[in-house]
Design a protein around this motif. Structure first.
Motif, short mmCIF file in Angstrom:
data_model
loop_
_atom_site.label_atom_id
_atom_site.label_comp_id
_atom_site.label_asym_id
_atom_site.label_seq_id
_atom_site.Cartn_x
_atom_site.Cartn_y
_atom_site.Cartn_z
N ARG A 171 0.83 -1.22 0.00
CA ARG A 171 0.00 0.00 0.00
C ARG A 171 0.87 1.27 0.00
O ARG A 171 0.62 2.20 -0.76
N ASP A 172 1.87 1.29 0.85
CA ASP A 172 2.74 2.47 0.92
C ASP A 172 3.52 2.65 -0.37
O ASP A 172 3.78 3.78 -0.80
N SER A 173 3.90 1.54 -0.98
CA SER A 173 4.58 1.60 -2.28
C SER A 173 3.66 2.23 -3.33
O SER A 173 4.06 3.10 -4.11
N PHE A 174 2.40 1.81 -3.33
CA PHE A 174 1.42 2.30 -4.30
C PHE A 174 1.21 3.80 -4.15
O PHE A 174 1.27 4.56 -5.13
N TYR A 175 0.94 4.25 -2.92
CA TYR A 175 0.59 5.66 -2.71
C TYR A 175 1.80 6.59 -2.78
O TYR A 175 1.67 7.76 -3.16
N GLY A 177 4.55 5.89 -4.59
CA GLY A 177 5.19 5.77 -5.90
C GLY A 177 6.57 5.15 -5.83
O GLY A 177 7.28 5.09 -6.84
N VAL A 178 6.98 4.66 -4.63
CA VAL A 178 8.27 3.97 -4.49
C VAL A 178 8.07 2.52 -4.93
O VAL A 178 7.66 1.66 -4.16
N ALA A 179 8.38 2.26 -6.19
CA ALA A 179 8.04 0.96 -6.81
C ALA A 179 8.77 -0.21 -6.17
O ALA A 179 8.29 -1.35 -6.21
N GLU A 180 9.92 0.04 -5.55
CA GLU A 180 10.72 -1.05 -4.97
C GLU A 180 9.99 -1.80 -3.86
O GLU A 180 10.33 -2.93 -3.53
N VAL A 214 13.74 -7.81 0.66
CA VAL A 214 14.48 -6.76 -0.05
C VAL A 214 13.61 -5.50 -0.17
O VAL A 214 14.07 -4.38 0.07
N GLY A 215 12.32 -5.70 -0.52
CA GLY A 215 11.39 -4.58 -0.63
C GLY A 215 11.24 -3.85 0.68
O GLY A 215 11.17 -2.60 0.72
N ARG A 216 11.21 -4.57 1.79
CA ARG A 216 11.09 -3.96 3.12
C ARG A 216 12.31 -3.09 3.41
O ARG A 216 12.19 -1.95 3.88
N ARG A 217 13.50 -3.61 3.09
CA ARG A 217 14.73 -2.84 3.31
C ARG A 217 14.71 -1.55 2.49
O ARG A 217 15.01 -0.47 2.99
N LEU A 218 14.35 -1.67 1.22
CA LEU A 218 14.36 -0.49 0.34
C LEU A 218 13.30 0.53 0.73
O LEU A 218 13.53 1.74 0.65
N GLN A 222 14.10 4.36 1.48
CA GLN A 222 13.57 5.33 0.52
C GLN A 222 12.33 6.07 1.00
O GLN A 222 12.00 7.12 0.46
N ALA A 223 11.63 5.54 1.99
CA ALA A 223 10.39 6.18 2.45
C ALA A 223 10.38 6.44 3.95
O ALA A 223 10.48 7.59 4.39
N TYR A 224 10.28 5.38 4.76
CA TYR A 224 10.10 5.56 6.21
C TYR A 224 11.30 6.26 6.85
O TYR A 224 11.14 7.05 7.78
N LEU A 225 12.52 5.94 6.39
CA LEU A 225 13.72 6.56 6.95
C LEU A 225 14.38 7.52 5.95
O LEU A 225 15.56 7.83 6.07
N HIS A 226 13.61 7.98 4.98
CA HIS A 226 14.09 9.02 4.07
C HIS A 226 14.47 10.23 4.93
O HIS A 226 13.79 10.55 5.91
#
Length: 413
Positions: A171-175, A177-180, A214-218, A222-226
């Protein structure tokens, strides 16, 4: 009076139609405690980085429940016995697992209440609802507390591979836009099974599990710890800390009734009673935004500047590095700011500070992700995988950060 149709459907952009399976779930979704989640963003202040990330905890909770329905269906198809009472317990536990989140999600755990986690508040909400619904949530509470005798049920709600993570990554990837982060949660669920009352993933699903980790790490980097998400959350924590400090010093600040209660009272687990719970249930993102819009005009140098930073997105500079910040250099920056703005050491520390963030995609010591091999052996995913990177993903990576102001953006005293 005509009976209401309680078998509703929600149209979800991720999964399509999500069905409400029974009256208890419908009544819980309709409850004011749960409806409040519509007003709490799932990713906190990450919309300052990714403008689309305005989805809510309400979206997420319904998505988790949908995935739990799919998991139960899959496990029953494979011969795992799950009674109707257990099914309801699983659905209620995952539906309400985040009901204790405060405004802007994790930022509030350090600012509004003292040492009370959102998991603890979720449990308090569930216990209160259990009284209201005549004990209907008893099984759900046991599962949520990881006390239910059938371990795989506890794991479906909270583990290294649970329905919570399966939904929020996708869901967070979708909203955002972080495709990883776009994991294949449906594939993982289809490969779930149970051995010795523990959750396992059949070997055919191992690549989906690898992509999940891998997706969780990215997504974390890229998002939560950006870096912008990190500095914005730290600013919000400091805004509320400063507001509390000013109130303790006798100043009066604008706040909604709910926010006023938490700013004027020291709340911890010992005094978190029903009155506190009901006040907490009235608190959401809009209380904080409305307060900041007023506080930005306050005469206090610290409070007004911190609010301006978030509202206008003129944030502190933030630098990540591999080693902790040199304390002498930090002290020099603080002294410079004290001199430029004629403020105290305490005030300068609101704008210049250091900290650390940790990213660990897979914590093997907490609970393993077990793979069921074709020869019927159960192995940890690291042993079962030919992906060498998985071992690296199980090691915590720590980054240190330094935050300091862009001086031209600060309003002088």
């Amino acid at each position: 009076m005509k009976n209401r149709n309680k078998l509703k459907i929600f149209n979800d952009p991720i999964y399509g139609f999500i069905t409400i399976p029974n009256e208890l779930i419908f009544d819980l979704v309709q409850h004011p405690y749960f409806q409040r989640l519509r007003r709490i963003t799932q990713m906190g202040l990450s919309y300052l980085v990714y403008p689309g990330a305005h989805h809510t905890r309400f979206h997420h909770a319904l998505g988790c429940m949908h995935l739990m329905q799919k998991s139960i269906q899959t496990l029953r198809f494979k011969g795992v016995e799950i009674s109707e009472k257990e099914e309801e317990g699983l659905l209620v536990a995952i539906l309400l697992h985040d009901i204790g989140h405060g405004p802007f999600s994790h930022a509030m755990e350090e600012a509004i209440v003292n040492g009370v986690s959102h998991e603890t508040i979720s449990l308090l909400f569930m216990e209160h609802l259990n009284d209201e619904f005549n004990g209907s949530l008893t099984v759900a509470i046991e599962i949520f507390r990881k006390k239910y005798p059938r371990k795989f049920m506890n794991q479906l709600v909270s583990s290294q591979l649970d329905m919570d993570r399966a939904d929020y990554l996708k869901r967070d990837s979708f909203y955002s836009g972080v495709a990883e982060g776009n994991i294949n949660s449906e594939r993982i669920i289809t490969m779930l099974n149970v051995r010795n009352e523990e959750l396992v993933v059949e070997e055919k699903g191992i690549y989906s599990v690898e992509k999940f980790l891998v997706g969780r790490r990215l997504m974390y980097w890229q998002a939560y710890l950006h870096k912008t998400s990190v500095v914005a959350e730290q600013l919000l924590i400091r805004i509320l800390k400063r507001a509390k400090q000013l109130i303790e010093n006798g100043q009066d600040l604008y706040a909604s009734t709910a926010l006023h209660f938490f700013l004027h009272n020291h709340i911890n687990i010992e005094n978190f009673d029903v009155t506190v719970l009901n006040n907490f249930s009235r608190l959401d993102d809009s209380d904080i935004i409305a307060a900041m819009k007023e506080w930005r005009f306050h005469k206090d140098f610290v409070l007004s500047n911190l609010c301006n930073m978030i509202l206008d997105r003129h944030l502190l500079k933030i630098k990540f590095r591999k080693k902790p910040m040199n304390k002498v250099k930090l002290g020099i920056k603080i002294e410079e700011m004290m001199e430029v703005y004629n403020i105290t050491d305490e005030e300068a520390n609101y704008f210049i500070f250091s900290g650390q963030v940790k990213n660990q995609a897979y914590d093997k010591d907490t609970q393993q992700i077990n793979i069921l091999t074709k020869s019927n052996k159960v192995l940890d995913v690291i042993e079962a995988s030919d992906q060498l990177n998985l071992k690296a993903l199980s090691k915590p990576v720590i980054k240190y950060y330094l935050c300091y102001p862009k001086h031209e953006l600060l309003r002088s005293n």
